[in-house]
Motif scaffolding. Structure first.
Motif, PDB file in Angstrom:
ATOM      1  N   SER A 154       7.328  69.440 -35.216  1.00  0.00           N
ATOM      2  CA  SER A 154       7.981  70.367 -34.288  1.00  0.00           C
ATOM      3  C   SER A 154       6.963  71.258 -33.590  1.00  0.00           C
ATOM      4  O   SER A 154       7.034  71.461 -32.362  1.00  0.00           O
ATOM      5  CB  SER A 154       9.001  71.221 -35.043  1.00  0.00           C
ATOM      6  N   PHE A 155       6.016  71.805 -34.322  1.00  0.00           N
ATOM      7  CA  PHE A 155       5.027  72.676 -33.693  1.00  0.00           C
ATOM      8  C   PHE A 155       4.123  71.886 -32.736  1.00  0.00           C
ATOM      9  O   PHE A 155       3.671  72.426 -31.719  1.00  0.00           O
ATOM     10  CB  PHE A 155       4.204  73.413 -34.746  1.00  0.00           C
ATOM     11  N   LEU A 398      14.806  78.071 -36.109  1.00  0.00           N
ATOM     12  CA  LEU A 398      15.195  79.207 -35.274  1.00  0.00           C
ATOM     13  C   LEU A 398      14.697  79.031 -33.839  1.00  0.00           C
ATOM     14  O   LEU A 398      15.431  79.305 -32.878  1.00  0.00           O
ATOM     15  CB  LEU A 398      14.637  80.498 -35.870  1.00  0.00           C
ATOM     16  N   ARG A 399      13.487  78.555 -33.686  1.00  0.00           N
ATOM     17  CA  ARG A 399      12.938  78.395 -32.336  1.00  0.00           C
ATOM     18  C   ARG A 399      13.698  77.326 -31.555  1.00  0.00           C
ATOM     19  O   ARG A 399      14.028  77.515 -30.382  1.00  0.00           O
ATOM     20  CB  ARG A 399      11.457  78.047 -32.413  1.00  0.00           C
ATOM     21  N   ILE A 400      13.987  76.201 -32.205  1.00  0.00           N
ATOM     22  CA  ILE A 400      14.693  75.114 -31.523  1.00  0.00           C
ATOM     23  C   ILE A 400      16.099  75.553 -31.138  1.00  0.00           C
ATOM     24  O   ILE A 400      16.538  75.369 -29.993  1.00  0.00           O
ATOM     25  CB  ILE A 400      14.764  73.863 -32.423  1.00  0.00           C
ATOM     26  N   LEU A 401      16.834  76.132 -32.080  1.00  0.00           N
ATOM     27  CA  LEU A 401      18.232  76.481 -31.832  1.00  0.00           C
ATOM     28  C   LEU A 401      18.367  77.645 -30.852  1.00  0.00           C
ATOM     29  O   LEU A 401      19.294  77.679 -30.035  1.00  0.00           O
ATOM     30  CB  LEU A 401      18.916  76.810 -33.157  1.00  0.00           C
ATOM     31  N   ALA A 404      18.036  76.270 -27.565  1.00  0.00           N
ATOM     32  CA  ALA A 404      19.188  75.460 -27.178  1.00  0.00           C
ATOM     33  C   ALA A 404      20.405  76.303 -26.847  1.00  0.00           C
ATOM     34  O   ALA A 404      21.458  75.765 -26.504  1.00  0.00           O
ATOM     35  CB  ALA A 404      19.535  74.482 -28.302  1.00  0.00           C
ATOM     36  N   GLY A 405      20.296  77.649 -26.976  1.00  0.00           N
ATOM     37  CA  GLY A 405      21.367  78.519 -26.525  1.00  0.00           C
ATOM     38  C   GLY A 405      22.233  79.126 -27.599  1.00  0.00           C
ATOM     39  O   GLY A 405      23.225  79.798 -27.287  1.00  0.00           O
ATOM     40  N   TYR A 406      21.907  78.946 -28.877  1.00  0.00           N
ATOM     41  CA  TYR A 406      22.763  79.434 -29.951  1.00  0.00           C
ATOM     42  C   TYR A 406      22.357  80.836 -30.393  1.00  0.00           C
ATOM     43  O   TYR A 406      21.186  81.235 -30.300  1.00  0.00           O
ATOM     44  CB  TYR A 406      22.705  78.484 -31.147  1.00  0.00           C
ATOM     45  N   THR A 407      23.343  81.593 -30.885  1.00  0.00           N
ATOM     46  CA  THR A 407      23.103  82.885 -31.508  1.00  0.00           C
ATOM     47  C   THR A 407      22.862  82.650 -32.994  1.00  0.00           C
ATOM     48  O   THR A 407      23.633  81.938 -33.645  1.00  0.00           O
ATOM     49  CB  THR A 407      24.319  83.811 -31.317  1.00  0.00           C
ATOM     50  N   GLU A 489      14.505  67.488 -30.470  1.00  0.00           N
ATOM     51  CA  GLU A 489      15.586  66.827 -29.747  1.00  0.00           C
ATOM     52  C   GLU A 489      16.674  66.326 -30.702  1.00  0.00           C
ATOM     53  O   GLU A 489      17.869  66.447 -30.424  1.00  0.00           O
ATOM     54  CB  GLU A 489      15.036  65.646 -28.937  1.00  0.00           C
ATOM     55  N   LEU A 490      16.249  65.778 -31.836  1.00  0.00           N
ATOM     56  CA  LEU A 490      17.218  65.254 -32.792  1.00  0.00           C
ATOM     57  C   LEU A 490      18.059  66.379 -33.389  1.00  0.00           C
ATOM     58  O   LEU A 490      19.281  66.255 -33.542  1.00  0.00           O
ATOM     59  CB  LEU A 490      16.498  64.489 -33.899  1.00  0.00           C
TER      60      LEU A 490
END
Length: 522
Positions: A154-155, A398-401, A404-407, A489-490
Motif C-alpha cells: 500500500s505504501f 485509514l488513508r485508503i478509506l 475513498a470518501g468515508y468518515t 483498489e481491492l
C-alpha cells in the motif's frame, strides 16, 4: 497352537478355502505343504505355484526381511510370532499383510490378513500430522507477515501516486512491489499447504477452465510436448476457487513436462464419477459424486519410495535451486480443503497419472448478469469503524478509506473498539475488523457490536485463517471477508461492495464470459 496332521484333510482343506484369512503351511525344509484359496488371491498366484516349492523360490524378495526371520525363529524355537510385512505381487503391485506364525508338527502354519487399507489410513494420518505441523509453522508467521506485506504494497502505491509516472524512482518502486507480491504468493502457498487458505469459491466447469488455459499451457509446456485434452461433455460443476483450480492444473502440467526431458505427451481428461463406500485408492474422499480430472504423462515415472513421499512438504527430486518442494503439497492441501482427494499411479519408465477428485455440486447454479457488478465504484460514503492492532496496517486502512470518501473511527484493539462504539452516539455503518487480535477475535467484537447495533455491516480481514473462526463462523456463513495482503483498489472496491450488498456474491468479471454464477443456497 498346532495342527495334527500338518497337511489338512480334504474336509478341513475345503473349510480353510472358505475363509477370508490366508492359511499356509510350511514344512521344516521351508516348502509349501498347503495354501488356501485366500493365499492364492492375496499373492495373485495359483496353488500349484506354491506346493512343493520353498518360500524363497516363490518370494525371493523376502530374503533378509523381518518376516523371514520370524518364520525361522518359529521353526527353531517353536514359539509363535507376529509381524507386519510388505509384499510385492507377481504383477508388481505392493500390499501389506499382518502375519501370525504358529508352530505345527511338520513346520509352521502362517495366517495372513491383508491390512493394506489400515496401513494406508495410518500413512494418511502421519501425512495429516506432518501437514498440521507445517500449518502451525505457517500460521505462526503468516498473520504478521501478511500485515507487513499489506503495508509495503500500500505504501508503495502511495509513493507511486505522489511521485508521478515519469519520476526516475518509479522502476525501483515497481521492483519493491514485485518482490512483495512474490512474498505474498509464497505465504499463500504455505497457507494452502497447511489447508488454512481462504478460498473465493464459485461454481466452475473444469472443462471451461481447461479450455481457457489451453493456449497458455501450450506456450508454457514447449514445442516438444503434445497437449491432449479429453473433456467429458456435460461435465458436472464443482464449487471451488478458480485461481486454486488453475494452480492445480499448472503445477501438474509443469511436473509432467519436467518428467519428459526429451518430450512426450500430456493428456488431461475429465469425468463424473461416483465413489462407493468400498472405493480403494481414494481413502481421502467420502462416498459420493465427484468430478475427476486426470493428468497423465509419458515420462520417466517414479519409484514406489518417491511416490510414498510425493506430497510431503519440501520434498523434491529436483536439483537445488530448481524446486521448493511445495508444488505437490500445495495441491494436496487445496484438494483436501475442498473435500476431495488426489492419488498418483506411476511406473518407472512408463509414465505417471495424477487423479484429482473434487466434490460435484448437487444442483445447477443460476446465472446472474454482471453488468451491475461491473458498474460498482471504489468510492462511497458512510461511517466506518476500523479495528486493527497493527499500527502500519491501520494507517494504510485509514488513508485508503479516507481517500475513498468515508468518515472514519479507529481502534487499536477489541476493547478500545467496544468502548469507542459505546461512547459514539451517532451511527456506525460498517465495522472493518481484523480476525486475529490479542484478547478477543474479530468475530467476537462483531457479535458484541451487533447486539446493540443490529443494522451494522461487517467486513472481516486477516492474514491468517488457522482457527475455526473463519471457516466455521465467518466464511461458511457467507460473511464478507478480505484476505491480506490487499491493494488500495481491492480494499476500496470490497468496502463499496459491502455497502451495495453485493460482497457475498460478487466475482471478478474476468472469471466468466459475460456472467458470473451463484448457487441458489450460496
Amino acid at each position: 497352537m498346532g495342527l495334527e496332521p500338518a497337511v489338512p484333510s480334504d474336509r478341513l482343506a475345503s473349510a480353510l478355502d472358505s475363509v477370508q484369512e490366508g492359511v499356509q503351511i510350511l514344512s521344516s525344509e521351508w516348502r509349501y505343504l498347503f495354501v488356501n484359496t485366500a493365499v492364492c488371491r492375496q499373492a495373485n498366484l495359483r496353488r500349484e505355484d506354491f506346493l512343493g516349492r520353498t518360500m524363497l523360490e516363490v518370494f525371493p524378495q523376502l530374503a533378509r526381511t523381518e518376516f523371514l526371520q520370524a518364520v525361522g525363529t518359529c521353526m527353531t524355537e517353536r514359539t509363535a510370532r507376529k509381524v507386519t510385512n510388505e509384499f510385492t505381487r507377481s504383477d508388481g503391485t505392493k500390499t501389506w499383510f499382518e502375519l501370525h506364525i504358529e508352530p505345527c508338527p511338520e513346520g509352521v502354519v502362517i495366517f495372513s490378513v491383508d491390512v493394506s487399507e489400515r496401513i494406508e489410513l495410518e500413512r494418511q494420518l502421519r501425512q495429516s500430522q506432518k501437514m498440521e505441523a507445517i500449518g502451525r509453522l505457517a500460521g505462526g508467521v503468516a498473520h504478521d507477515f501478511n500485515n507487513i506485506l499489506t503495508a509495503v504494497l500500500s505504501f508503495c502505491r502511495f509513493v507511486q501516486e505522489d511521485i508521478g509516472p515519469e519520476h526516475p524512482s518509479q522502476p525501483d518502486v515497481k521492483q519493491v512491489m514485485a518482490s512483495a507480491e512474490r512474498a505474498a504468493a509464497l505465504t499463500k502457498q504455505l497457507l494452502a499447504v497447511s489447508r488454512k487458505q481462504v478460498f473465493d469459491p464459485e461454481p466452475l466447469d473444469l472443462n471451461e477452465v481447461l479450455g481457457e488455459m489451453r493456449e497458455m499451457m501450450v506456450r508454457l509446456l514447449g514445442e516438444d510436448i503434445d497437449l491432449v485434452l479429453n473433456p467429458l461433455p456435460g461435465l458436472g460443476l464443482v464449487r471451488a476457487d478458480k485461481g486454486c483450480i488453475e494452480q492445480i492444473i499448472l503445477n501438474l502440467a509443469v511436473n509432467a513436462r519436467d518428467a519428459m526431458p526429451r518430450g512426450g505427451t500430456i493428456t488431461v481428461e475429465t469425468a463424473d464419477v461416483l465413489l462407493g463406500t468400498n472405493s480403494r485408492g481414494h481413502l481421502g474422499a467420502q462416498p459420493g459424486h465427484y468430478v475427476l480430472m486426470a493428468v497423465s504423462d509419458t515420462g520417466t515415472g517414479m519409484s514406489q519410495d518417491i511416490q510414498a513421499r510425493l506430497f510431503e512438504p519440501f520434498f523434491t527430486t529436483k536439483p537445488p535451486g530448481k524446486g521448493t518442494g511445495l508444488g505437490l503439497s500445495t495441491i494436496y492441501g487445496i484438494v483436501q480443503q475442498l473435500g476431495g482427494d488426489i492419488v498418483v499411479k506411476s511406473t518407472e519408465g512408463a509414465g505417471t497419472t495424477f487423479t484429482v477428485l473434487i466434490p460435484r455440486m448437487g444442483e445447477q447454479p443460476e446465472l446472474v448478469d454482471t453488468a451491475a457488478l461491473q458498474q460498482a465504484l471504489p468510492k462511497g460514503s458512510g461511517v466506518v469503524l476500523v479495528v486493527e492492532d497493527d499500527p502500519a496496517v491501520r494507517a494504510v486502512l485509514l488513508r485508503i478509506l479516507r481517500g475513498a470518501g468515508y468518515t472514519l473511527l479507529e481502534a487499536a484493539g477489541p476493547e478500545e473498539a467496544l468502548a469507542l462504539a459505546e461512547r459514539h452516539t451517532g451511527r456506525i455503518d460498517l465495522l472493518i475488523t481484523d480476525l486475529v487480535m490479542p484478547g478477543m477475535n474479530g468475530k467476537a467484537v462483531a457479535d458484541r457490536l451487533l447486539a446493540t447495533r443490529p443494522g451494522l455491516r461487517v467486513l472481516f480481514m486477516s492474514g491468517y485463517t488457522g482457527g475455526p473462526v473463519v471457516h466455521d463462523e465467518v466464511f461458511d456463513s457467507g460473511a464478507p471477508y478480505l484476505q491480506k495482503p490487499f491493494t488500495p483498489e481491492l480494499l476500496a472496491a470490497k468496502v463499496r461492495s459491502v455497502f451495495d450488498g453485493t460482497a457475498a456474491s460478487a466475482r471478478p468479471a474476468s472469471r466468466t464470459k459475460g456472467a458470473v454464477t451463484r448457487n441458489n443456497h450460496g
